[in-house]
Write an enzyme that holds these catalytic residues in place. Structure first.
Site, PDB file in Angstrom:
ATOM      1  N   GLU A   1     -11.324   5.891   4.824  1.00 27.88           N
ATOM      2  CA  GLU A   1     -10.705   6.746   5.846  1.00 27.88           C
ATOM      3  C   GLU A   1     -11.681   6.989   6.989  1.00 27.88           C
ATOM      4  OE1 GLU A   1      -7.673   7.489   6.216  1.00 27.88           O
ATOM      5  OE2 GLU A   1      -6.789   7.180   4.248  1.00 27.88           O
TER       6      GLU A   1
ATOM      7  N   TRP B   1      -4.898   1.881  10.529  1.00 26.17           N
ATOM      8  CA  TRP B   1      -5.118   1.799   9.085  1.00 26.17           C
ATOM      9  C   TRP B   1      -4.949   0.364   8.577  1.00 26.17           C
ATOM     10  CZ3 TRP B   1      -7.799   3.640   5.492  1.00 26.17           C
ATOM     11  CH2 TRP B   1      -7.481   3.476   4.147  1.00 26.17           C
TER      12      TRP B   1
ATOM     13  N   TYR C   1       0.848  -1.203   0.000  1.00 28.04           N
ATOM     14  CA  TYR C   1       0.000   0.000   0.000  1.00 28.04           C
ATOM     15  C   TYR C   1       0.879   1.247   0.000  1.00 28.04           C
ATOM     16  CZ  TYR C   1      -3.146   3.671   1.550  1.00 28.04           C
ATOM     17  OH  TYR C   1      -3.835   4.858   1.640  1.00 28.04           O
TER      18      TYR C   1
END
Length: 197
Positions: free
Chosen positions: A43, A51, A21
């Site tokens: 988000e 995350w 990522y």
């Protein structure tokens, strides 16, 4: 973090999903409406979580939320919400699920009333207008220098809230801006800093 060959931003964990990522997506400018919608939802889903938790559930989200198609999501009713609350492939938080549905409806309203088309474009034009259409390139030496929010993320947050979006506070908006390349917050020692310019 370094894998012996590449120096990376300090927040990157050892998991390959995290590394990929960071190396392939984070900070790369995104202009595609559907991808921008997906990242805004992810988000928001991350609020209060790490995350990596959301990254691990990303494919589950794509499947559960019809590949982030706002037109389909906007039509979700109570039966779909109940099914989503039972789905281990996503973050099972009623408020976040409701916000995703509401955000899809707000997104569609923007597209229908032309709000997002001030420059003759679409949702991306609206989003990118908060940085005058080009990425802000920062030169942080250390993670401790990176802000949690900025004047631009505050302005974006206020504008999105005014249009009916939820889970779009200034900190969430800044993380969104970092993810989609509105700001380049790779630290200067990271090999990706100069690559995403």
């Amino acid at each position: 973090m370094s894998d012996g060959q590449q120096s990376r931003c300090g927040w990157v964990g050892a998991e390959q999903l995290y590394i990929d990522y960071h190396d392939q997506e984070w900070g790369v400018p995104v202009y595609d409406d559907r991808m921008l919608f997906e990242m805004l939802i992810l988000e928001g889903a991350q609020a209060g979580l790490s995350w990596i938790t959301v990254l691990r559930k990303r494919e589950g989200y794509r499947e559960a939320f019809d590949k982030f198609d706002p037109e389909v999501i906007a039509g979700y009713g109570s039966d779909k919400v109940a099914a989503l609350m039972e789905n281990p492939g996503i973050v099972r938080n009623r408020a976040k699920i409701a916000a995703t549905i509401g955000n899809a409806r707000a997104w569609l309203e923007m597209m229908e009333d032309g709000t997002a088309q001030a420059d003759g474009g679409a949702f991306s034009k609206f989003i990118w207008s908060f940085v005058d259409g080009k990425p802000i390139v920062n030169r942080w030496r250390d993670l401790s220098e990176v802000p949690a929010e900025t004047a631009e993320s505050n302005a974006l947050s206020k504008a999105l809230k005014k249009k009916g979006f939820r889970f779009v506070g200034p900190t969430i908006c800044y993380a969104f801006m970092q993810a989609i390349g509105m700001v380049n917050d790779h630290t200067v020692d990271c090999f990706r800093h100069d690559q995403v310019l």
